[in-house]
Motif scaffolding. Structure first.
Motif, PDB file in Angstrom:
ATOM      1  N   SER A   1      34.385 -14.551  12.525  1.00 15.16           N
ATOM      2  CA  SER A   1      33.527 -14.270  11.372  1.00 15.16           C
ATOM      3  C   SER A   1      34.171 -14.720  10.070  1.00 15.16           C
ATOM      4  N   ALA A   2      35.488 -14.584   9.962  1.00 17.74           N
ATOM      5  CA  ALA A   2      36.186 -14.976   8.733  1.00 17.74           C
ATOM      6  C   ALA A   2      36.066 -16.476   8.502  1.00 17.74           C
ATOM      7  N   ASP A   3      36.148 -17.260   9.576  1.00 18.18           N
ATOM      8  CA  ASP A   3      36.023 -18.714   9.430  1.00 18.18           C
ATOM      9  C   ASP A   3      34.608 -19.091   9.027  1.00 18.18           C
ATOM     10  N   LEU A   4      33.606 -18.417   9.606  1.00 14.21           N
ATOM     11  CA  LEU A   4      32.224 -18.662   9.198  1.00 14.21           C
ATOM     12  C   LEU A   4      32.035 -18.301   7.728  1.00 14.21           C
TER      13      LEU A   4
ATOM     14  N   LEU B   1      30.711 -20.919   4.848  1.00 13.10           N
ATOM     15  CA  LEU B   1      29.488 -20.641   4.094  1.00 13.10           C
ATOM     16  C   LEU B   1      29.756 -20.534   2.600  1.00 13.10           C
ATOM     17  N   SER B   2      30.875 -19.912   2.241  1.00 13.12           N
ATOM     18  CA  SER B   2      31.181 -19.724   0.814  1.00 13.12           C
ATOM     19  C   SER B   2      31.440 -21.049   0.107  1.00 13.12           C
TER      20      SER B   2
ATOM     21  N   LEU C   1      21.785 -22.654   7.790  1.00 11.46           N
ATOM     22  CA  LEU C   1      21.383 -22.126   9.080  1.00 11.46           C
ATOM     23  C   LEU C   1      22.629 -21.871   9.933  1.00 11.46           C
ATOM     24  N   VAL C   2      22.802 -20.620  10.360  1.00  8.44           N
ATOM     25  CA  VAL C   2      23.904 -20.243  11.246  1.00  8.44           C
ATOM     26  C   VAL C   2      23.358 -20.180  12.668  1.00  8.44           C
ATOM     27  N   VAL C   3      24.062 -20.819  13.608  1.00  7.31           N
ATOM     28  CA  VAL C   3      23.562 -20.949  14.982  1.00  7.31           C
ATOM     29  C   VAL C   3      24.652 -20.518  15.963  1.00  7.31           C
ATOM     30  N   SER C   4      24.271 -19.671  16.912  1.00  6.00           N
ATOM     31  CA  SER C   4      25.235 -19.243  17.927  1.00  6.00           C
ATOM     32  C   SER C   4      24.537 -18.946  19.248  1.00  6.00           C
ATOM     33  N   ASP C   5      25.244 -19.209  20.337  1.00 14.12           N
ATOM     34  CA  ASP C   5      24.834 -18.641  21.620  1.00 14.12           C
ATOM     35  C   ASP C   5      24.914 -17.121  21.511  1.00 14.12           C
ATOM     36  N   GLY C   6      24.111 -16.428  22.317  1.00 13.88           N
ATOM     37  CA  GLY C   6      24.249 -14.982  22.430  1.00 13.88           C
ATOM     38  C   GLY C   6      25.359 -14.639  23.405  1.00 13.88           C
TER      39      GLY C   6
ATOM     40  N   LEU D   1      27.420 -11.693  12.509  1.00 14.75           N
ATOM     41  CA  LEU D   1      26.715 -12.930  12.170  1.00 14.75           C
ATOM     42  C   LEU D   1      25.519 -12.650  11.260  1.00 14.75           C
ATOM     43  N   ALA D   2      24.767 -11.600  11.586  1.00 14.31           N
ATOM     44  CA  ALA D   2      23.592 -11.257  10.772  1.00 14.31           C
ATOM     45  C   ALA D   2      24.010 -10.847   9.362  1.00 14.31           C
ATOM     46  N   HIS D   3      25.067 -10.049   9.250  1.00 17.96           N
ATOM     47  CA  HIS D   3      25.534  -9.575   7.941  1.00 17.96           C
ATOM     48  C   HIS D   3      26.000 -10.741   7.070  1.00 17.96           C
ATOM     49  N   ILE D   4      26.823 -11.609   7.637  1.00 17.74           N
ATOM     50  CA  ILE D   4      27.351 -12.736   6.870  1.00 17.74           C
ATOM     51  C   ILE D   4      26.235 -13.697   6.488  1.00 17.74           C
ATOM     52  N   SER D   5      25.315 -13.947   7.402  1.00 20.56           N
ATOM     53  CA  SER D   5      24.195 -14.851   7.108  1.00 20.56           C
ATOM     54  C   SER D   5      23.363 -14.327   5.949  1.00 20.56           C
ATOM     55  N   GLN D   6      23.056 -13.020   5.958  1.00 27.36           N
ATOM     56  CA  GLN D   6      22.268 -12.444   4.870  1.00 27.36           C
ATOM     57  C   GLN D   6      23.018 -12.506   3.544  1.00 27.36           C
TER      58      GLN D   6
END
Length: 384
Positions: free
Chosen positions: A148-151, A155-156, A164-169, A183-188
């Motif tokens: 998550s930190a790298d994402l 993004l920043s 658009l953030v994309v990931s397998d489940g 993922l949802a928190h960082i995307s928002q």
């Protein structure tokens, strides 16, 4: 040099290189006479008589094929019924059928993204997601696996208007699960949409088998892709989301517009499988019992397990020759497993990809474990 000779030399060179790397793939005819620990029929529904009967009845009622694309004359009442059921199951406003999971991911990403879009993908995402991003022409970056930190860092730094953030489940080669909440928190936070391909989670995880996105609505996970050829035991795929998203994909996804619709018999059998998943949790319970049993026994034997708690149970064997030797030795005992090598996985990460099903018995799993023990014993007796 004649053109035909140049092409033949090119093919021969590629063939020789792959042979020398021990990465040449072979198609195996599955006669169902042995034990299948390689497929993705997680709930055993591909062999369920009710699902098979529904497919036969669907062909009788609607024909063997749809005859045209969905937007011409190939969209039938059974397709509508299945899309409605999938939308309800996943808690989305609408769902849209695709012929394959690969086509769904290609179509969604091509329809949504363009060169002004920035796409951020997990490094271990499925090939269809990577190819979809490339097809769209978007600027694409890959963040470290489940990092998550790298994402957040990527993004920043992005100045793109549309992100658009994309990931397998569930990751298909490792069996681990994405941190959907993070993922949802960082995307928002970064005004990005989140797309989850839950091919290996639907039917297996979550309330009523609704996958690893259960509890996350369209606001937090706007784009949900799922396949029908794994836990549901049939074929095809879908994307689910709000009405505006689905209408946009219907109008702009080339892999939806320009292909024949899913055979109606498959839609009928999928609808039956979906009802079974929702009303008979015992299939999912039996699957998770099998996962626990396999892991307990494999750990006691010292087999090289990963941390996966899903039906995908990789045994990391590191190199291609060892992986092929183990797979061949198991095959001689009538046990089929996946021998996964680069480029599907990174170099040095070759593995046996073992998949468990609700149809497996403890006796079946014991046979697999005995075969794996025999591989270990043979290595100990004949060290490299």
């Amino acid at each position: 040099m004649p053109v035909s000779e140049a092409w033949q030399e090119r093919l021969a060179s590629a063939r020789e290189q792959r042979f020398n790397e021990q990465r040449w793939r072979h198609r195996l005819v599955n006669t169902h006479s042995g034990l299948d620990f390689a497929g993705n029929d997680y709930l055993g529904l591909a062999q369920d008589p009710r699902v098979q009967a529904a497919q036969e009845e669907g062909a009788r009622c609607f024909g063997a094929g749809a005859g045209a694309s969905h937007l011409v004359s190939g969209h039938l009442a059974i397709h509508d019924a299945l899309e409605d059921a999938l939308a309800r199951w996943t808690g989305r406003e609408r769902a849209l059928l695709f012929s394959t999971g690969y086509m769904a991911n290609l179509g969604v990403l091509q329809a949504l993204a363009d060169p002004r879009t920035a796409i951020f993908q997990d490094r271990l995402n499925h090939a269809s997601l990577l190819d979809g991003a490339a097809l769209s022409g978007a600027r694409s970056r890959r963040f470290h696996h489940r990092d998550s930190a790298d994402l957040e860092r990527l993004l920043s730094r992005s100045a793109a208007t549309h992100k658009l953030v994309v990931s397998d489940g569930v990751f298909s080669m490792d069996g681990d699960v994405a941190d959907i909440a993070a993922l949802a928190h960082i995307s928002q936070q970064h005004n990005a949409w989140l797309m989850i391909d839950d091919a290996h989670g639907l039917g297996v995880l979550g309330d009523n088998g609704s996958g690893c996105v259960a509890g996350f609505d369209s606001q937090r996970v706007p784009i949900l892709v799922g396949t029908l050829g794994k836990a549901l035991g049939t074929a095809g795929a879908f994307v689910a989301g709000d009405a505006a998203l689905i209408e946009h994909i219907t109008q702009f996804a080339r892999s939806y517009i320009y292909t024949t619709a899913q055979p109606p018999s498959i839609a009928a059998s999928t609808l039956e499988a979906l009802m079974i998943v929702q009303r008979e949790p015992e299939h999912r319970q039996r699957l998770h019992h099998n996962i626990r049993y396999f892991r307990q026994q494999a750990q006691a034997l010292g087999l090289p397990l990963t941390e996966s708690l899903t039906p995908i149970q990789p045994l990391l064997l590191s190199n291609e020759p060892r992986t092929l030797a183990w797979a061949n030795q198991l095959a001689e005992q009538g046990i089929q497993v996946g021998a996964i090598r680069p480029p599907t996985v990174p170099k040095g990460a070759a593995r046996l990809r073992i998949t468990l099903s609700a149809r497996h018995t403890c006796h079946d799993i014991d046979r697999l474990l005995e075969g794996l023990c025999a591989c270990l014993r043979e290595e100990a007796a004949c060290p490299a």
